[in-house]
Enzyme design. Structure first.
Site, short mmCIF file in Angstrom:
data_model
loop_
_atom_site.label_atom_id
_atom_site.label_comp_id
_atom_site.label_asym_id
_atom_site.label_seq_id
_atom_site.Cartn_x
_atom_site.Cartn_y
_atom_site.Cartn_z
N GLU A 112 7.93 2.31 -5.83
CA GLU A 112 8.07 1.80 -4.47
C GLU A 112 8.16 2.99 -3.52
O GLU A 112 8.72 4.03 -3.86
CB GLU A 112 9.33 0.93 -4.44
CG GLU A 112 9.81 0.46 -3.08
CD GLU A 112 8.99 -0.64 -2.47
OE1 GLU A 112 7.76 -0.45 -2.36
OE2 GLU A 112 9.57 -1.67 -2.08
N THR A 164 12.18 -6.84 -1.56
CA THR A 164 10.85 -6.73 -2.14
C THR A 164 10.97 -6.51 -3.65
O THR A 164 10.35 -7.23 -4.44
CB THR A 164 10.08 -5.54 -1.52
OG1 THR A 164 10.14 -5.66 -0.10
CG2 THR A 164 8.64 -5.52 -1.97
N VAL A 207 13.07 1.88 -0.43
CA VAL A 207 13.91 0.70 -0.63
C VAL A 207 14.79 0.55 0.60
O VAL A 207 15.53 1.46 0.97
CB VAL A 207 14.80 0.83 -1.89
CG1 VAL A 207 15.69 -0.39 -2.04
CG2 VAL A 207 13.94 1.03 -3.13
N ASP A 208 14.64 -0.60 1.26
CA ASP A 208 15.44 -0.88 2.46
C ASP A 208 16.46 -1.95 2.09
O ASP A 208 17.55 -1.63 1.60
CB ASP A 208 14.49 -1.32 3.58
CG ASP A 208 15.17 -1.47 4.93
OD1 ASP A 208 16.42 -1.38 4.98
OD2 ASP A 208 14.48 -1.70 5.94
N SER A 209 16.14 -3.22 2.27
CA SER A 209 17.07 -4.28 1.87
C SER A 209 17.05 -4.49 0.36
O SER A 209 17.99 -5.05 -0.21
CB SER A 209 16.70 -5.59 2.56
OG SER A 209 15.50 -6.11 2.02
N LYS A 233 0.81 -1.20 0.00
CA LYS A 233 0.00 0.00 0.00
C LYS A 233 0.86 1.26 0.00
O LYS A 233 0.37 2.36 -0.29
CB LYS A 233 -0.88 0.03 1.26
CG LYS A 233 -1.77 -1.15 1.45
CD LYS A 233 -2.50 -1.03 2.81
CE LYS A 233 -3.08 -2.37 3.22
NZ LYS A 233 -3.55 -2.32 4.62
N ASP A 285 3.88 3.46 6.62
CA ASP A 285 3.15 3.18 7.85
C ASP A 285 4.04 2.54 8.91
O ASP A 285 5.11 2.02 8.64
CB ASP A 285 2.02 2.18 7.56
CG ASP A 285 2.56 0.77 7.34
OD1 ASP A 285 3.42 0.60 6.46
OD2 ASP A 285 2.14 -0.15 8.07
P1 IMP Z 1 12.87 -4.12 1.59
O1 IMP Z 1 12.31 -5.31 0.88
O2 IMP Z 1 13.75 -4.49 2.76
O3 IMP Z 1 13.60 -3.17 0.64
O4 IMP Z 1 11.67 -3.36 2.26
C1 IMP Z 1 10.87 -2.49 1.53
C2 IMP Z 1 9.50 -2.32 2.16
O5 IMP Z 1 9.59 -2.31 3.57
C3 IMP Z 1 8.92 -0.97 1.78
O6 IMP Z 1 8.09 -1.09 0.65
C4 IMP Z 1 8.14 -0.58 3.01
O7 IMP Z 1 6.83 -1.07 2.93
C5 IMP Z 1 8.85 -1.26 4.13
N1 IMP Z 1 9.78 -0.33 4.80
C6 IMP Z 1 11.11 -0.32 4.76
N2 IMP Z 1 11.63 0.67 5.49
C7 IMP Z 1 10.58 1.32 6.02
C8 IMP Z 1 10.44 2.50 6.88
O8 IMP Z 1 11.42 3.15 7.31
N3 IMP Z 1 9.17 2.86 7.19
C9 IMP Z 1 8.07 2.20 6.73
N4 IMP Z 1 8.14 1.12 5.94
C10 IMP Z 1 9.39 0.69 5.58
MG MG Z 2 5.74 -1.19 0.96
#
Ligand code: IMP
Ligand code: MG
Length: 166
Positions: free
Chosen positions: A91, A99, A94-96, A35, A151
């Site tokens: 998106e 996704t 982007v953290d890791s 979302k 969120d």
């Molecule tokens: P990834 O797969 O680790 O890159 O995570 C990406 C997803 O994690 C994003 O689409 C967000 O939904 C969620 N996310 C990562 N970091 C945050 C944050 O700081 N606040 C809220 N959601 C986050």
């Molecule tokens: Mg997300």
């Protein structure tokens, strides 16, 4: 406050211009990851001055935790045809990068003519991403951020600015 509503508005306008300029022809499908990207997508597409289509994917990865579990679930697949289209995946953050990698692998099998990523925020946590975002709104601090679609346990998505949860 990490990024104010004014900063976001200005940056989204610039991103729209960048995207407009980098897609000279062909069908463009803007595909938002729900979302978190719902506000960003709706602001962004209004700043892109060329024909395009919009669709969404639901991908869940976090639950109510603030740390990535690495589990990614593709809850819904668009029935929209992807073949031969330029796909711009949108998106929130982007953290890791897990996704995105997972979603891109699935979408690639449907024969789009290109797949690029536009992320509102990039934490630059991952040193190796097979598909780094081509368009990035802001480099994000390695903190948990909320607002502008982001969120914490489904709260704070409606905030017009982006703030650290602390
Ligand atoms: P990834 O797969 O680790 O890159 O995570 C990406 C997803 O994690 C994003 O689409 C967000 O939904 C969620 N996310 C990562 N970091 C945050 C944050 O700081 N606040 C809220 N959601 C986050
Ligand atoms: Mg997300």
């Amino acid at each position: 406050m990490a990024f104010s509503a004014d900063q976001i508005r200005q940056r989204v306008r610039e991103l729209g211009r960048e995207i407009t300029d980098s897609y000279p022809e062909g069908e463009l499908l803007v595909l938002g990851l729900l979302k978190g990207s719902f506000i960003f997508v709706s602001d962004l597409v209004r700043e892109i001055e060329r024909p395009l289509q919009v669709d969404f994917l639901i991908v869940s990865s976090y639950g109510s935790e603030t740390v990535s579990s690495g589990h990614v679930r593709l809850v819904y697949d668009p029935e929209t045809r992807l073949e031969g289209k330029h796909i711009l995946l949108v998106e929130d953050i982007v953290d890791s990068g897990r996704t995105l990698s997972r979603v891109i692998n699935v979408l690639q099998e449907r024969g789009p003519s290109s797949i690029e990523v536009c992320a509102m925020l990039d934490k630059h946590v991952s040193t190796f991403l097979p598909h780094p975002p081509k368009f990035v709104g802001f480099d994000a601090p390695d903190e948990f951020l909320v607002g502008y679609g982001l969120d914490h346990a489904e709260n704070f998505r409606h905030l017009p600015y982006i703030a650290s949860l602390q």
